[in-house]
Motif scaffolding. Structure first.
Motif, PDB file in Angstrom:
ATOM      1  N   ARG A 179       1.065  14.838  -2.255  1.00 14.98           N
ATOM      2  CA  ARG A 179       2.364  14.233  -2.519  1.00 14.98           C
ATOM      3  C   ARG A 179       2.204  12.744  -2.381  1.00 14.98           C
ATOM      4  O   ARG A 179       2.088  12.232  -1.274  1.00 14.98           O
ATOM      5  N   ARG A 222       5.298   6.245  -3.554  1.00 13.51           N
ATOM      6  CA  ARG A 222       5.641   5.624  -4.820  1.00 13.51           C
ATOM      7  C   ARG A 222       6.010   4.175  -4.573  1.00 13.51           C
ATOM      8  O   ARG A 222       6.767   3.874  -3.663  1.00 13.51           O
ATOM      9  N   ILE A 264       6.688  13.454  -5.348  1.00 12.09           N
ATOM     10  CA  ILE A 264       7.795  12.595  -4.969  1.00 12.09           C
ATOM     11  C   ILE A 264       7.299  11.417  -4.162  1.00 12.09           C
ATOM     12  O   ILE A 264       6.196  11.424  -3.636  1.00 12.09           O
ATOM     13  N   GLY A 265       8.128  10.382  -4.061  1.00 14.31           N
ATOM     14  CA  GLY A 265       7.780   9.224  -3.236  1.00 14.31           C
ATOM     15  C   GLY A 265       8.180   9.477  -1.804  1.00 14.31           C
ATOM     16  O   GLY A 265       9.105  10.221  -1.536  1.00 14.31           O
ATOM     17  N   ASP A 266       7.480   8.881  -0.863  1.00 11.88           N
ATOM     18  CA  ASP A 266       7.844   9.020   0.541  1.00 11.88           C
ATOM     19  C   ASP A 266       7.181   7.937   1.372  1.00 11.88           C
ATOM     20  O   ASP A 266       6.503   7.080   0.841  1.00 11.88           O
ATOM     21  N   ASP A 267       7.402   7.971   2.691  1.00  6.65           N
ATOM     22  CA  ASP A 267       6.810   6.956   3.560  1.00  6.65           C
ATOM     23  C   ASP A 267       5.291   7.054   3.565  1.00  6.65           C
ATOM     24  O   ASP A 267       4.603   6.053   3.659  1.00  6.65           O
ATOM     25  N   CYS A 268       4.763   8.254   3.498  1.00  6.80           N
ATOM     26  CA  CYS A 268       3.321   8.485   3.444  1.00  6.80           C
ATOM     27  C   CYS A 268       3.014   9.411   2.270  1.00  6.80           C
ATOM     28  O   CYS A 268       3.867  10.163   1.822  1.00  6.80           O
ATOM     29  N   ALA A 269       1.777   9.351   1.793  1.00  8.15           N
ATOM     30  CA  ALA A 269       1.288  10.393   0.898  1.00  8.15           C
ATOM     31  C   ALA A 269       0.847  11.564   1.765  1.00  8.15           C
ATOM     32  O   ALA A 269       0.328  11.371   2.868  1.00  8.15           O
ATOM     33  N   VAL A 270       1.072  12.778   1.269  1.00 10.19           N
ATOM     34  CA  VAL A 270       0.683  13.971   2.013  1.00 10.19           C
ATOM     35  C   VAL A 270      -0.489  14.629   1.294  1.00 10.19           C
ATOM     36  O   VAL A 270      -0.402  14.943   0.118  1.00 10.19           O
ATOM     37  N   LEU A 271      -1.605  14.797   1.983  1.00 11.30           N
ATOM     38  CA  LEU A 271      -2.786  15.421   1.394  1.00 11.30           C
ATOM     39  C   LEU A 271      -3.078  16.732   2.103  1.00 11.30           C
ATOM     40  O   LEU A 271      -3.139  16.773   3.334  1.00 11.30           O
ATOM     41  N   ARG A 272      -3.285  17.766   1.322  1.00 12.75           N
ATOM     42  CA  ARG A 272      -3.718  19.033   1.912  1.00 12.75           C
ATOM     43  C   ARG A 272      -5.096  19.364   1.387  1.00 12.75           C
ATOM     44  O   ARG A 272      -5.297  19.524   0.192  1.00 12.75           O
ATOM     45  N   LEU A 273      -6.053  19.467   2.280  1.00 10.96           N
ATOM     46  CA  LEU A 273      -7.428  19.759   1.877  1.00 10.96           C
ATOM     47  C   LEU A 273      -7.724  21.230   2.131  1.00 10.96           C
ATOM     48  O   LEU A 273      -7.051  21.886   2.922  1.00 10.96           O
ATOM     49  N   PHE A 290      -5.866   4.914  -2.836  1.00  9.32           N
ATOM     50  CA  PHE A 290      -4.672   4.125  -2.525  1.00  9.32           C
ATOM     51  C   PHE A 290      -5.008   2.675  -2.808  1.00  9.32           C
ATOM     52  O   PHE A 290      -6.017   2.169  -2.335  1.00  9.32           O
ATOM     53  N   ILE A 317     -10.209   8.466  -0.411  1.00  6.30           N
ATOM     54  CA  ILE A 317     -10.360   9.596   0.500  1.00  6.30           C
ATOM     55  C   ILE A 317     -11.096  10.701  -0.247  1.00  6.30           C
ATOM     56  O   ILE A 317     -10.778  11.000  -1.399  1.00  6.30           O
TER      57      ILE A 317
END
Lengths: 333, 333
Positions: free
Chosen positions: A15, A18, A34-43, A95, A146
């Motif tokens: 996620r 933005r 979606i945009g948010d405070d952080c990007a969410v990465l699931r590995l 990023f 990353i």
């Protein structure tokens, strides 16, 4: 690559954050969530994360009058991807923090973004966020990449042992040759000497050795690895320091890049000390067989690891010198 | 915090990168592992990674004549930690890219590092790498913070629904009040007006609301959350946009910060539009009870979410205005 990229896509979800300035340029190809405070990465389970950050600063790492914007964007991302390659990892997300002078034409930003995004797409990397600001002077970019590797399998700098053979991918000195050529234009004629990027690909559009790094890691071929971002003499010194060893290099074996319209071989000095080639420098245990090329990239044995701690260079007629690191210092003033 | 930090320490391992300039300053407290091309992070299974990047640029985000170096370092890291807090996450590692002018005194760098490291230690964050370069102009920092949250549990900006109540932590406008005060010194007397940081803590040493964010996420109290880095009017607009809703705020309820030697309440305008307070702005479903404070931070209900899309501000004597985002633009020129 395509299959590996699909696999990664299926196994993770990202996620992105933005940022308004990016939106206009990058939105279509990049922001999938979606945009948010952080990007969410699931590995995937069983993976470790690799993180690397690299500046690209105007006047230090590039010059607006020397480098087309596409090249600046490409090289900016290559710096990060090459670090991932040097661990044998696979890149996942990037990023970009970008500070721009107020008077910079929008067309420059668009072309910069195109260079960066073309490379990102080639390696299945999502541009997942970053920051933007007005620059107090010059164009400032900081790229974070990353990546992932199976837990405990990342190829470190510290794994070299006495007796290991030393290999390098591709050819060296091609990037520094371009800088030397452009710099000579400055000094001798007091004007800019623009180069044709297609005669100096390794400088303007260096290809990160992602696929090669991954294969070396998967097949357990490399005992230690680093990328040649600072130049062979400096990067080999880093590898030796982390491994607590020394090395001997054979000058006659070092693959020297061919550059310019006439495909002239670069001088040994550029191949030894010139930076920003983004090739892989790695060591291999004595018994292991290394093919002449992997993933289309030539591999050359250039020396071997010793108990150390010094690094020696054998040059023709049986002369031997201690090799001091004097690699890349960007545009020295 | 101490126990949570210990738990994290036990559950993950970090192999940081190593950069020579950092080594001298940060080595003792920071670099716990070997150097390499990338930092290697291993997170607990079942966690997702949160990634955020933020510039701190001289002349844009801080001024050398206004901000003590310790404050610049502290604020630099707070920007990233606050983004992690706004997801309800726990910070794990930070990466600092730092470009410094050639003539910058080493003492400035040491004091900057101290401000940053003190805050990092407080929250159990490892400074795991970064990049260094010579700056072509001014001090340039870019901070990357990586955090974690249980998979699927990060608190997003997009979860607000009509009828949710809107809360804000702490008090607002304190940071902008300091900037206004220093700026007035510039204009009226044509000289610098230095402030005593202890009278303007929220500007010089803002505390990221990590613990509050974590509790709100763990107890499932917040339906949507953002930090007030750009100012209430702008950040509420972001949250509403991502959630596809509107809002009504009651001006009389907005907690206004107290600043200066006399602890004077800031004007409503600063509380509405002033940025860089790094408080948390969050929404709560109608039925849920919210305590007056969590983790020592006061929580105030300031309005509610509507179908939207506009945001309205109720002010005394039954006046109602549309509230346009006009938050923080850093040091406007």
């Amino acid at each position: 690559m395509a299959k590996a990229a699909e696999q990664r896509q299926a196994d993770r979800s990202i996620r992105p954050t933005r940022t308004s300035v990016f939106k206009s340029v990058f939105a279509k190809s990049v922001f999938t969530g979606i945009g948010d405070d952080c990007a969410v990465l699931r590995l995937r389970p069983g993976q470790e994360s690799l993180v690397t950050t690299d500046f690209s600063l105007e006047g230090i790492h590039f010059r607006r009058d020397w480098h087309p914007p596409e090249s600046v964007g490409h090289r900016c991302l290559t710096r990060g991807l090459s670090d991932i390659a040097a661990m044998g990892g696979e890149p996942v997300a990037a990023f970009l923090s970008l500070a721009l002078p107020r008077d910079l034409p929008q067309s420059w930003v668009g072309r910069f973004a195109r260079g960066l995004i073309n490379l990102a797409e080639k390696y299945g990397v999502t541009l997942a966020g970053g920051d933007t600001a007005e620059s107090p002077g010059g164009i400032l970019a900081d790229i974070v990449v990353i990546g992932t590797a199976p837990k405990g399998k990342s190829v470190l700098r510290s794994g070299a042992r006495p007796g290991d053979r030393i290999f390098v991918s591709g050819a060296l000195g091609g990037s520094a040759a371009a800088v030397a050529e452009m710099g000579s234009g400055l000094k001798n004629e007091n004007k800019n000497k623009k180069l044709n990027p297609s005669n100096y690909r390794r400088h303007f559009y260096p290809e990160p050795r992602i696929e090669l790094g991954r294969v070396l890691r998967e097949k357990g071929l490399a005992s230690a690895m680093i990328d040649t971002s600072d130049g062979l003499s400096t990067d080999l010194a880093h590898l030796c320091e982390e491994s607590g060893v020394g090395a001997e290099l054979d000058a006659a074996l070092i693959p020297r890049a061919r550059v310019g319209k006439l495909s002239k071989k670069v001088d040994l000095d550029l191949a030894l000390h010139g930076g920003e080639d983004y090739e892989l420098l790695f060591t291999v245990r004595a018994g292991k067989r290394i093919p002449a090329q992997i993933a289309g990239v030539a591999l050359t044995e250039v020396g071997h690891i010793t108990r150390g701690p010094k690094i020696f260079l054998w040059i023709p007629r049986n002369m031997v010198h201690e090799l001091k690191p004097r690699g890349w210092q960007h545009f020295q003033r």
